[in-house]
Every structure is written in structure tokens, then in C-alpha cells.
Design an enzyme around this catalytic site. Structure first.
Site, PDB file in Angstrom:
ATOM      1  N   HIS A  31      -6.181   0.406  -0.690  1.00  0.00           N
ATOM      2  CA  HIS A  31      -6.547  -0.896  -0.148  1.00  0.00           C
ATOM      3  C   HIS A  31      -7.800  -1.458  -0.798  1.00  0.00           C
ATOM      4  CE1 HIS A  31      -3.988   0.912   2.975  1.00  0.00           C
ATOM      5  NE2 HIS A  31      -3.613  -0.324   3.208  1.00  0.00           N
ATOM      6  N   ASP A  81      -7.447   5.813  -1.249  1.00  0.00           N
ATOM      7  CA  ASP A  81      -7.084   4.613  -0.499  1.00  0.00           C
ATOM      8  C   ASP A  81      -6.669   3.502  -1.459  1.00  0.00           C
ATOM      9  OD1 ASP A  81      -6.856   2.460   1.206  1.00  0.00           O
ATOM     10  OD2 ASP A  81      -8.709   2.862   2.287  1.00  0.00           O
ATOM     11  N   CYS A 126       0.812  -1.223   0.000  1.00  0.00           N
ATOM     12  CA  CYS A 126       0.000   0.000   0.000  1.00  0.00           C
ATOM     13  C   CYS A 126       0.845   1.273   0.000  1.00  0.00           C
ATOM     14  CB  CYS A 126      -0.970  -0.003   1.184  1.00  0.00           C
ATOM     15  SG  CYS A 126      -0.189  -0.144   2.805  1.00  0.00           S
TER      16      CYS A 126
END
Length: 470
Positions: free
Chosen positions: A351, A349, A154
Site C-alpha cells: 500500500h 506492505d 493490493c
């Protein structure tokens, strides 16, 4: 009124079919009880793992990757609320009904229409940011069994997004939007930039190449990468990028040392003669002896948690025209921050696990590289370790950046003035080291050491070292 109707209808630069494309997931994902499920197709690893002596480790790697694919392959659709009454700042642009630069074309519409119009402009700006997330089923990473970065990549993805933002700023400009009328040149640059981050060894900023560069810093596939490590990886990646495409010789990356931007070091870097192909055209204001620069500043703004005195400074960063954003997030959960509203940071994000995109066709799909759902996180939850990014196109741009940072960001009353996030210094790092040695000046930076995998202290001076202003 025509402008507002165009935005609501999705034309003339508005977000088209916003409701149909509201989710950031690719089309075809089944939805059950509000959950978007992503099926895992095929085997992401070679089937003949049992023949090697370390098959147990390979099986463990495969199982962990499969679990991460499931864990990050679905998401809950969450709608983030934004206030119409409070300004939204996004990389130097303020979205608010009282911003006359945005609403001057709407006269004499009502105040309510202005609020709707500015919110649509904000959404269109956010959706134009390049979104790079976990991917699965890409070619196997060299020296490992990984065909996915789920669960560990990430921070690398956040670094990719910041670098992609700088390249968009350079080749397309801050006012470029994905939606609306684009020239052929803009469409070509948009695809080219995304292609530079494709998950294959032939892409200059691919995960494969970044992991390979990370091996020089003692990192390997599957390890956790910190924001400081990623900053140095991005610099090394950009240094070698012109070998992949001559256009990338127009941009360089500078990484600050000890939370200090040394002006002479930046000038020396940017004035080096870069390799330019005969097809390379200079941008407005550029010269042969100046290279546009992305400035990365690794900092640590507290001990175990973010020191509250830095919260106004962090928000102030996003009001600057030069700001590319911040890579950090919360502990072990990297995010790419691009703006704020009140005490909430707006972020992208990484993720979310998506299938790898084959970029061989010229018209490869772009939808999975843009996020339609802006998210917010309380600034108090931000991890103190982060890297700040800026972009300066010309020498004058860099001088303006130094002036703005020094006068507006670093010279503030109170504790923020005594312990700034970073500083801008004349001269070079080598000169300052010599002066510091001869004059025996006291150091005002606490060097924070970390434990390695065996629980031993890591040596000082490495690229992964963190710093805290006391």
C-alpha cells in the site's frame, strides 16, 4: 570484528548507506513534518472522456483513482522496533545471537557485538525481498480506464511478491542478498526477475496480464481479489509464462484443492516434459523430467477472525526452509507475511503508490523494488482467509516437504491435530473424489459461501470458495 565493521560501514555484504536509504520511498520526495509527500504529475487518463455514453462512470473512475493516488502516495515514517533478545524467523532462517551458524565467524566477540551483527544480517535479508507496490501512470488496463491499481490491486501485488520470492529462490537461492558482492549472472537474474513483473503487457506476471487472466474467474480491473482467487491467477500466469521467456519453463505452480495437497497430482504436474531452450541450464539436483514447483494452499483459519489455535502453526510455517510466506493481511488490506518475532508477523506492505518504472533500459533503477523498513503486525489481527506458499526444487525436496509438514506441522497434540490448517494426502484429487463418492464418507470441511454484488449467494465449487475446518 572485521565482519562487524564491514556491516556497520556498509561493505562486504552489509546494507550500504542504510541511513540515507532508510525510507522505502524514491529519492526526491519532499518531507514535511515527518510526512513523505508524493506529488502527482500529469494526467493518468485520456483527456477525451466526455465523448462516450458512459462518461459518468469514467469520470468516477478517474476521480477515485486520483484520490487513491493521493491517499497512497504518501506515508508516515514509522520505525518498527525489534528485540535483540528474541529470535527473529524469516523464511526458515533464525536471526539470534545464539545461532552459532550465524555468529561462528565472530569469535571471540562480545555478546553485544553478536546481537548487532545478527540484526544487521536480518535487515539485509529482509531488504533483499522483492517489494511490489501500487503503481501509477502505467499503460491503460484493457477494458477499463485504469492506469493505476491504487485502492484495489493490493492482493494481486502480494501474490506477485510471493511468486517473485519463489523465482528468487529458484534462480538465485535462499542465501542470495541484494547487497554485497554479486556475480554478473546474479545481477542479470535479479533484474530479469523484477522485469517479469513490470507493469506492461509484455511482462509475464504484470498486473495487466494478471487482470486479464482474472477475467476468466469473473474478475475485472477495480474489483477486490481474494487470496484464493490470486492463487489460481498465479497458476494460470505461470502456465503461460514460458511463452514470454523459456527459463520460466523450469518452474510450475500447484494450487491445493479443499485445503489438501495431493502428492500424485504434484508429481504428475512436475514430471511433465517442459519446453527447455538450448540455453537453459539445469540447476543442481534437477532433471529433465522434474520441474521445480511453487505450492499454493488457500485456507481459511476461522470465521470472522483468526482462530487462536492456528497461531502457533502459522509461526511454525516460517521456520520451514520451504516456506515462501503467506499472502493475506487484515480485512480488505492485503499484506505479504515473510516471518515473525514473538506474536508479531513481519510483512511487506504493497500500500504505497509509486510511479511506474520504465524497464526498457538495461540499467533501470531497482531501489523502488526493495523495502528497507520491516514492519510488524499482531498475528491476532490477521484475516483468517489467506494463501500459504512453499517452494520445492527437486523431487527429494518435495518428499522432504511432505515429511516435514506431516510430522512436525500437522501431527501436533491438542485441537491443532484434529483440525489442521491443511493436509497432505497420497493419490490424486480425482481418486479421492471417487472414493468419497463410493464410500459415502462424511466431509469435515465447512464450505463458506459469499454474497455477490447483488446480495445473492455465490454458487459452490468456484475458485473463490473459502473453507473452514470445524
Amino acid at each position: 570484528m572485521d565482519k562487524l565493521r564491514e556491516l556497520r560501514a556498509g561493505g562486504g555484504g552489509g546494507v550500504p548507506d542504510a541511513r540515507r536509504r532508510q525510507t522505502s520511498q524514491p529519492l526526491g520526495s519532499p518531507v514535511r513534518n515527518g510526512l513523505v509527500m508524493r506529488p502527482i504529475e500529469g494526467d493518468a487518463f485520456p483527456p477525451d472522456m466526455s465523448d462516450s455514453a458512459d462518461s459518468g462512470e469514467k469520470v468516477k473512475t478517474k476521480l477515485m483513482s486520483m484520490w487513491n493516488n493521493v491517499r497512497y502516495g504518501w506515508t508516515i515514517k514509522v520505525k518498527t522496533n525489534f528485540s535483540y533478545e528474541v529470535p527473529i524467523w524469516l523464511q526458515g532462517v533464525c536471526y539470534h545471537r545464539r545461532n552459532e551458524e550465524l555468529t561462528k565467524e565472530l569469535e571471540p566477540l562480545t555478546d553485544s557485538d553478536r546481537r548487532l551483527y545478527t540484526m544487521e544480517l536480518f535487515k539485509r535479508d529482509f531488504a533483499s525481498k522483492i517489494w511490489l507496490t501500487y503503481r501509477r501512470e502505467f499503460p491503460q488496463l484493457a477494458g477499463s480506464m485504469f492506469t493505476t491499481d491504487c485502492g484495489w490491486g493490493c492482493m494481486l501485488r502480494s501474490g506477485q511478491m510471493l511468486l517473485a520470492g519463489g523465482l528468487v529462490m529458484h534462480f538465485l537461492g535462499r542465501d542470495w542478498r541484494w547487497f554485497g558482492n554479486q556475480t554478473r549472472e546474479q545481477e542479470a537474474f535479479h533484474r530479469e526477475i523484477i522485469g517479469w513483473f513490470g507493469d506492461s503487457e509484455s511482462s509475464p506476471f504484470s498486473l495487466h496480464r494478471l487482470v486479464q487472466i482474472g477475467q476468466n474467474l469473473g474478475k475485472r480491473a477495480g474489483d477486490w481479489y481474494g487470496p484464493s482467487s490470486v492463487a489460481h491467477i498465479m497458476k494460470d500466469g505461470m502456465d503461460g509464462a514460458p511463452e514470454f521467456h523459456p527459463l520460466l519453463s523450469q518452474v510450475c505452480v500447484y494450487v491445493a484443492q479443499d485445503c489438501t495437497v495431493y502428492k500424485q497430482d504434484v508429481v504428475n504436474l512436475c514430471t511433465k516434459r517442459r519446453r527447455l531452450s538450448s540455453t537453459t541450464s539445469d540447476r543442481e539436483g534437477s532433471t529433465e523430467n522434474w520441474c521445480s514447483v511453487i505450492i499454493l494452499i488457500p485456507v481459511r483459519l476461522g470465521g470472522e477472525s483468526l482462530n487462536p489455535i492456528y497461531e502457533p502453526c502459522i509461526k511454525g510455517l516460517f521456520t520451514m526452509d520451504h516456506c515462501l510466506g503467506v499472502i493475506g493481511g487484515r480485512p480488505k488490506h492485503s499484506l505479504y507475511f515473510v516471518g515473525f518475532q514473538e506474536d508479531k508477523l513481519i510483512h511487506l506492505d504493497p500500500h504505497f503508490c509509486q510511479e511506474v518504472v520504465d524497464m526498457t533500459p538495461r540499467d533501470f533503477p531497482l531501489e523502488s523494488f526493495h523495502c528497507m523498513n520491516p514492519r510488524k503486525m499482531s498475528i491476532a489481527r490477521m484475516d483468517p482467509s489467506c494463501t500459504i506458499g512453499f517452494y520445492c526444487r527437486t523431487r527429494d525436496d518435495f518428499n522432504n516437504f511432505c515429511t516435514t509438514v506431516t510430522e512436525e506441522m500437522l501431527r501436533q497434540p491438542g485441537p491443532k491435530a484434529d483440525y489442521p490448517m491443511f493436509i497432505v494426502s497420497d493419490g490424486s484429487a480425482e481418486d479421492c473424489k471417487v472414493e468419497g463418492t463410493t464410500q459415502n464418507q462424511p466431509e469435515r470441511i465447512l464450505r463458506v459461501q459469499h454474497l455477490d454484488r447483488e446480495g445473492q449467494l455465490r454458487p459452490l465449487g468456484g475458485p473463490q470458495e473459502d473453507f473452514v475446518f470445524l
